[in-house]
Write an enzyme that holds these catalytic residues in place. Structure first.
Site: not given
Length: 394
Positions: A231, A228, A289, A65
């Site tokens: 998060r 994610h 990310d 990612h």
């Protein structure tokens, strides 16, 4: 001149399973032999020896990612992040990368993403992409997710499709199922994993759409991989139940309560929580990310700040899980080597050190700092510094 043959001697090998003291013979871009006593090899001209005494030798990292062609844009054109450079990836130990688009599927394109993946490959890495972007209907190159998967070698799936986020297209179950079905049949026809890499935001619906997909449709739950999920705490709790249904889940490195959200759970703590709840490590991966934007919004959805994500957080967070004894090294390594390689359909070429695999190798010192990186047999990083730089790097 690049020597065709390289011999790594006396390293402590994690492949990622622990194999003890071993020698590794690289022939061009491939691993030719792994043995605990290869010793001196005769009859091979110009063989380069690398002394790995006192080093851990591990597979090159896979980051599934990364916004390789840039991301961002939530604050207007000036906040579009630039393309990533090859040395930023290699100095983070990353030898295989999967690029993707995010919120901006307008000024960014799948064609641009594909071109960047090919550029990184020419510079020495292995690079793939997900077609698509946040929205549904999503962006493609050939007109559909299915045909992108069948016709474009670098496309492994579709993503990142945004769910439970104010920046998403607010997809319904029917919309998500259609994308997943396109990815599934495209994957079958193209002999690809055909996964849907799903961005999960902090929205009210959480993982509800994925539970509906798992329980109410014929799409295999492994088809859609949420990322994610650490998060916020409630997403992590829901992830336990989703994984119990057979799903995989991807944690995001670099998420900390002090710089993301007070309710965020950093990778180390997320892994401890998931394991305590009985989640098998084999169901989990970690990605960075990296190179995307890290926007912050107030309670009314107004942008308050924006930063650029780093790929270095991938190894930093994995290293921390080992140093604080959350996981032993071989288990921690699997989260960024074997596990993503299996999910992405790249095993046994990627994610392991074995005869026939690509010669992607990272050498770590005893403090688990990255010292040397080989990508497809080529030395990219030495003593922590890049020895190969991209075309436009200074």
């Amino acid at each position: 001149m690049i020597n065709l043959f390289k011999l790594i001697l006396n390293g402590e090998l994690y492949a990622p399973e622990y194999l003890g003291k071993s020698d590794i013979l690289m022939a061009g871009e491939k691993i030719a032999l792994v043995n605990n006593d290869i010793g001196k090899i005769t009859g091979i001209p110009e063989i380069e020896e690398v002394d790995a005494t006192d080093y851990f030798v591990v597979p090159g990292f896979i980051d599934q990612h990364v916004h390789i062609a840039g991301g961002g844009g939530e604050g207007g054109p000036v906040t579009r992040t630039p393309e990533i450079t090859v040395s930023r990836l290699t100095t983070a130990g990353i030898t295989t990368v999967v690029g993707l688009l995010g919120a901006d599927g307008i000024t960014r394109s799948v064609a641009e993403l594909l071109a960047k993946a090919r550029a990184l490959e020419q510079e020495g890495l292995s690079a793939y992409i997900f077609t698509g972007a946040y929205e549904i209907p999503t962006r493609t190159l050939t007109g559909s997710v299915r045909s992108d998967l069948v016709l474009i070698d670098k496309v492994l799936g579709v993503g990142e499709i945004a769910i439970s986020d104010h920046r998403s297209s607010q997809p319904t179950l029917e919309m998500l199922v259609k994308v997943a079905a396109e990815a599934r049949i495209g994957g079958l026809l193209g002999k690809k994993p055909g996964i849907v890499h799903a961005h999960i935001g902090e929205g009210k619906r959480g993982l509800a759409l994925l539970f509906d997909l798992a329980l109410k449709t014929d799409i295999p739950v492994q088809q859609i991989i949420p990322t994610h999920v650490n998060r916020i705490k409630r997403l992590l709790s829901d992830t336990v139940e989703l994984v119990k249904l057979g799903a995989f889940a991807d944690l995001t490195a670099g998420i900390y309560p002090e710089n993301t959200s007070p309710d965020a759970v950093e990778v180390c703590d997320a892994l401890a929580f998931l394991m305590k709840k009985g989640v098998d490590i084999a169901s989990l991966t970690i990605s960075s990310d990296g190179n995307g934007s890290l926007p912050a919004f107030d309670d009314r959805g107004n942008l308050t700040s924006i930063r650029v994500g780093s790929v270095k957080v991938l190894w930093e967070d994995v290293r921390k899980t080992v140093l604080n004894e959350t996981l032993p090294l071989e288990k921690a390594l699997s989260l960024i080597t074997r596990n993503p390689a299996l999910i992405l359909g790249l095993l046994p070429v990627k994610g392991t050190i074995a005869p026939g695999s690509d010669a992607d190798i990272v050498m770590l010192d005893r403090d688990l700092n990255i010292q040397k990186v080989f990508a497809r047999g080529r030395l990219m990083v030495d003593r922590g510094f890049p020895v190969v730089r991209g075309y436009f790097e200074n």
